[in-house]
Enzyme design. Structure first.
Site, PDB file in Angstrom:
ATOM      1  N   ARG A 187      33.723  51.405  54.648  1.00  0.00           N
ATOM      2  CA  ARG A 187      34.940  52.163  54.384  1.00  0.00           C
ATOM      3  C   ARG A 187      34.808  53.627  54.837  1.00  0.00           C
ATOM      4  NH1 ARG A 187      36.139  51.334  48.263  1.00  0.00           N
ATOM      5  NH2 ARG A 187      33.870  51.365  48.177  1.00  0.00           N
ATOM      6  N   LYS A 245      56.044  45.894  51.756  1.00  0.00           N
ATOM      7  CA  LYS A 245      55.037  44.932  52.167  1.00  0.00           C
ATOM      8  C   LYS A 245      55.254  44.538  53.626  1.00  0.00           C
ATOM      9  CE  LYS A 245      52.641  44.503  48.388  1.00  0.00           C
ATOM     10  NZ  LYS A 245      52.563  43.296  47.579  1.00  0.00           N
ATOM     11  N   ILE A 263      52.826  51.265  33.245  1.00  0.00           N
ATOM     12  CA  ILE A 263      52.684  49.924  33.809  1.00  0.00           C
ATOM     13  C   ILE A 263      51.326  49.303  33.484  1.00  0.00           C
ATOM     14  CG2 ILE A 263      52.864  48.581  35.946  1.00  0.00           C
ATOM     15  CD1 ILE A 263      55.445  49.993  34.902  1.00  0.00           C
ATOM     16  N   GLU A 280      42.795  50.182  31.109  1.00  0.00           N
ATOM     17  CA  GLU A 280      42.118  49.275  32.047  1.00  0.00           C
ATOM     18  C   GLU A 280      40.879  49.888  32.692  1.00  0.00           C
ATOM     19  OE1 GLU A 280      44.894  47.500  34.797  1.00  0.00           O
ATOM     20  OE2 GLU A 280      46.429  47.275  33.253  1.00  0.00           O
ATOM     21  N   ARG A 318      43.815  53.177  50.616  1.00  0.00           N
ATOM     22  CA  ARG A 318      43.579  52.264  49.495  1.00  0.00           C
ATOM     23  C   ARG A 318      43.075  50.914  50.015  1.00  0.00           C
ATOM     24  NH1 ARG A 318      42.269  50.396  44.578  1.00  0.00           N
ATOM     25  NH2 ARG A 318      43.751  48.942  43.662  1.00  0.00           N
ATOM     26  N   TRP A 330      46.753  37.709  46.091  1.00  0.00           N
ATOM     27  CA  TRP A 330      45.802  38.785  46.357  1.00  0.00           C
ATOM     28  C   TRP A 330      44.363  38.291  46.367  1.00  0.00           C
ATOM     29  CZ3 TRP A 330      48.188  43.444  43.194  1.00  0.00           C
ATOM     30  CH2 TRP A 330      49.429  43.759  43.769  1.00  0.00           C
ATOM     31  N   HIS A 333      55.979  42.832  35.772  1.00  0.00           N
ATOM     32  CA  HIS A 333      56.150  43.999  36.640  1.00  0.00           C
ATOM     33  C   HIS A 333      56.214  43.568  38.094  1.00  0.00           C
ATOM     34  CE1 HIS A 333      55.669  47.891  38.474  1.00  0.00           C
ATOM     35  NE2 HIS A 333      54.582  47.494  39.088  1.00  0.00           N
ATOM     36  N   HIS A 351      52.405  56.497  43.957  1.00  0.00           N
ATOM     37  CA  HIS A 351      51.528  56.462  45.129  1.00  0.00           C
ATOM     38  C   HIS A 351      51.454  57.813  45.829  1.00  0.00           C
ATOM     39  CE1 HIS A 351      52.270  52.194  44.401  1.00  0.00           C
ATOM     40  NE2 HIS A 351      51.100  52.005  44.976  1.00  0.00           N
ATOM     41  N   CYS A 367      54.615  52.186  38.940  1.00  0.00           N
ATOM     42  CA  CYS A 367      53.463  51.311  39.036  1.00  0.00           C
ATOM     43  C   CYS A 367      52.330  51.902  38.205  1.00  0.00           C
ATOM     44  CB  CYS A 367      53.060  51.162  40.517  1.00  0.00           C
ATOM     45  SG  CYS A 367      52.167  49.639  40.895  1.00  0.00           S
TER      46      CYS A 367
END
Length: 769
Positions: free
Chosen positions: A17, A118, A443, A496, A527, A574, A654, A707, A739
């Site tokens: 990356r 998308k 979210i 989370e 990302r 995913w 969601h 974002h 989100c």
């Protein structure tokens, strides 16, 4: 007949990356623009060297991007909305502002990003260009020319890759205040492409790969056939350049009959997802045109059955006889595959490793297929090993679990239905939860800080014991919940912090999954996600989130804390999914596992449970003839996952970054009590869907875009919320972001959510008055 071996594109991020680190370093001011350019140049050179090492006869160039290839195409054509032209004189900073927004109060700049959507039915996101009525086009960037010259200077036979003009405009949207359709501007855009192609020809390019992926969609031939004819007739004026018309992700179908007549020199066929086109293509594509055979799957990670694909390749060559050359190619760009399997040696077991093929290995597969046509003996060992690996996977006892299949087969209609209708459930939930008007929530995720990532890394290395790590997570969770409570949010989340990714986390707790070490793929911008691999039947051996949810709720005695789960369709979409049974069957197995978790959360006292399905639109087939079957099973598996609870338990879901009009009826059929849905980044297009379809349950359209690092003002969100109240009854309207907040920093999160709560409080006061 000559056989060319090539691919349509290669992953950009690098084996570790490197591009992500360069770009994020530039954003933070730790990397200069020159260092960004030099590091990217080296990364491109490394990728070309890798491809050439396997013997590819031609390399794609121009597939590299700092952020997004659609943004690159728009930027190169001068499609730069006025609000960005104040930034850095439309240079690199303006480019990134279009991708992620820019807020610098000290110099008076505050611009949101372009809308994000998308990329067809993938988990990659592209930035949506905006075309105004008075749009002026100009060649604003020669990036693809420069990269072609780089490759040529290094001695490579290279093919520039360009997003075609018809697809660029078809994927764009009309700018605010304008009325013309983007495709209306085609004639004015074409001179820019002709100028670009002239520069490529002058630089020595022989072929240009012109990507027109909209050819895989249902197109109105009366509109698109003349548009394509106009564009490619004009391109034919450029002397000395050949064009490979490229589409992917599915069949060309009805579009093939007229696409085959365009004045191009070759046509690419996706023979993985569009294999049904082959016979018609062999009949319709003139024999003087190259056929580029996309035989190696660019979107999954299973080894290709090379013997099977060789049969297809021989069929093409036999049909073409001594006609134009045949190219062996990937089905689509390898952008959607991880970089290389090499880092997985010693991490994955040998058997699983033998089943997989990432981008580097797919390059080798392309080269083997091409070599096998001219001299099978030269690759006999590789073909034999491939056949053994394919057979090993087919015969492995790890794949099938009879108990899982029997449970799924035994379900009846009651497994897909809640105890009562929504209006009954809503009354019960209001009495149970006692939420205010316009309830506020988030979210799910909160910032994954450097401290969180460091603790996770130390735990995985053994530097932190499990007890120490869990104590750390408890402290972070308690702090997060206490801050939400103090900020005035009504339905809280635990943050989370234990999760690296909303799909990977659940896959780690389910049977039938394996996980890579560096299987990263780009999702948007910098990302990256690391999709799990579903290799066999899926089941849940133990509860996954119950202990964390119970602890989180204990930190909030007066407000509900949501149990947070990822839905079956999103886990499917995913992940890299097994290809030896229908996707619907794998989704059903995942749904049963999530259902068990939902039931256990309810038994543990959790009264609000969110089952996220941000990918349900993404999975919609490209052709409308295939919609009904997909929507039927995708709705069924969500209901299977969520209908095992009593009326008092409120089920949330969601959705994000999609066009919802086509699936809004299906969204209603999910029978969720509350949906939160992306809204702010798409110019409130959701309101159009609500006006057409209506929605009787509760809904929280996002009030700001997470974002982007910019903080929305109270006034900005209040205007959005006021617009929503015209379409949604007050008693059904929630206030929330678009989100999850995982990628943001705590300062901007706190300021943004404080503003959001202020909007909801003011709306309550106004409503009471």
């Amino acid at each position: 007949m000559s056989i060319k071996s090539t691919i349509l594109g290669f992953p950009r991020m690098g084996s570790d990356r490197q591009l992500k680190k360069l770009v994020e370093g530039f954003w933070s001011g730790k990397v200069t623009e020159q260092e960004l350019a030099e590091g990217s140049k080296q990364l491109r050179a490394d990728h070309w060297a890798l491809q050439a090492s396997y013997g590819l006869t031609e390399l794609p160039v121009g597939d590299f991007s700092y952020y997004d290839h659609v943004l690159d195409a728009a930027f190169a054509a001068g499609i730069i909305p006025e609000r960005y032209q104040q930034v850095d004189n439309s240079g690199t900073q303006a480019y990134f502002a279009m991708g992620r927004g820019l807020q610098n109060k000290s110099i008076g700049i505050d611009v949101p990003s372009l809308e994000m959507k998308k990329w067809f039915d993938t988990n990659y996101h592209y930035m949506v260009p905006e075309v105004a009525d008075d749009q002026a086009f100009s060649l604003h960037s020669t990036k693809v020319v420069d990269e072609f010259k780089e490759a040529k200077a290094l001695g490579y036979a290279a093919r520039p890759v360009v997003l075609g003009p018809v697809s660029l405009l078809a994927l764009s949207k009309t700018a605010k205040g304008s009325s013309t359709k983007p495709l209306d501007h085609l004639a004015n855009l074409l001179p820019v492409y002709v100028e670009l192609f002239g520069l490529l020809a002058a630089a020595g390019a022989e072929w240009v790969q012109v990507d027109e992926p909209v050819l895989s969609l249902d197109l109105d031939a009366a509109v698109y056939q003349p548009a394509f004819a106009q564009a490619y007739t004009e391109f034919a004026q450029v002397v000395g350049l050949k064009y490979l018309l490229t589409s992917y992700f599915g069949r060309l179908g009805d579009n093939l009959s007229w696409a085959a007549t365009l004045p191009v020199h070759g046509i690419h066929l996706d023979l993985v997802r569009g294999s049904a086109d082959l016979d018609a293509a062999l009949e319709l594509i003139p024999t003087d045109k190259v056929i580029s055979a996309g035989l190696i799957n660019g979107r999954n990670i299973w080894k290709a059955n090379l013997d099977k694909q060789l049969v297809t390749l021989v069929k093409i060559i036999s049909a073409r006889r001594s006609a134009a050359p045949v190219w062996v190619n990937s089905s689509c760009s390898l952008l959607h595959s991880p970089h290389s399997l090499k880092p997985e040696a010693g991490h994955l077991d040998e058997e699983t490793l033998s089943w997989l093929s990432f981008a580097e290995e797919k390059v080798e597969e392309v080269a083997i297929l091409a070599a096998a046509i001219t001299d099978r003996g030269s690759v006999a060992e590789q073909l034999q090993r491939n056949a053994a690996n394919v057979l090993s996977r087919q015969q492995s006892e790890r794949i099938t679990r009879p108990a899982v299949q029997q449970r799924l087969a035994a379900l009846d209609e009651s497994s897909y239905t809640r105890q009562a209708a929504f209006n009954v459930r809503q009354e019960v939930q209001r009495k149970t939860l006692k939420l205010p008007l316009f309830p506020t929530t988030t979210i799910g995720s909160f910032p994954q800080t450097a401290e969180v990532r460091k603790a996770r890394a130390q735990f995985r290395k053994g530097a932190l014991s499990q007890e120490e790590y869990l104590q750390f997570l408890d402290v972070e969770t308690r702090k997060c919940i206490e801050w939400q409570d103090e900020a005035g949010l009504d339905v809280l989340v635990h943050g989370e912090f234990e999760r690296t990714d909303m799909v990977e986390f659940f896959g780690e707790h389910l049977e039938g999954f394996v996980f890579t070490k560096r299987g990263w793929v780009q999702s948007y911008g910098s990302r990256c996600v690391k999709p799990p691999v579903i290799f066999g039947d899926v089941s849940r051996p133990n509860a996954m989130t119950v202990d964390v949810a119970k602890f989180a709720q204990s930190c909030s005695p007066n407000k509900p804390v949501k149990g947070m789960l990822t839905g079956p369709v999103t886990i499917l979409q995913w992940s890299f999914v097994r290809d030896d049974q229908p996707r619907s069957q794998t989704a059903g197995q995942i749904a049963l596992a999530i259902r068990d978790e939902v039931v256990d959360l309810e038994a543990a006292g959790i009264r609000v449970i969110q089952v996220d399905e941000p990918a349900i639109r993404e999975g919609l087939p490209l052709r409308k003839a295939d919609y009904e079957a997909y929507l039927k099973w995708s709705v069924d598996v969500f209901r299977l996952a969520t209908t095992g609870v009593c009326n008092e338990t409120q089920i949330h879901t969601h959705f994000c970054y999609s066009d919802f009009n086509e699936i809004f009826t299906a969204i209603k059929s999910l029978d969720a009590d509350v949906i939160t849905i992306e809204n702010s980044k798409s110019d409130l297009k959701l309101l159009g869907a609500l006006e057409v379809h209506g929605y009787a349950a509760e809904i929280g359209p996002g009030l700001y875009d997470i974002h982007s690092p910019r903080v929305p003002s109270v006034e900005e969100m209040a205007a959005r919320f006021a617009a929503l109240q015209k379409y949604i009854p007050a008693e059904n309207l929630w206030a929330n972001p678009d989100c999850g907040l995982k990628t943001r920093g705590w300062p901007e999160v706190k300021e943004s959510l404080t503003n959001l709560v202020a909007v909801a409080v003011a709306a309550r006061e106004a409503h009471a008055a």
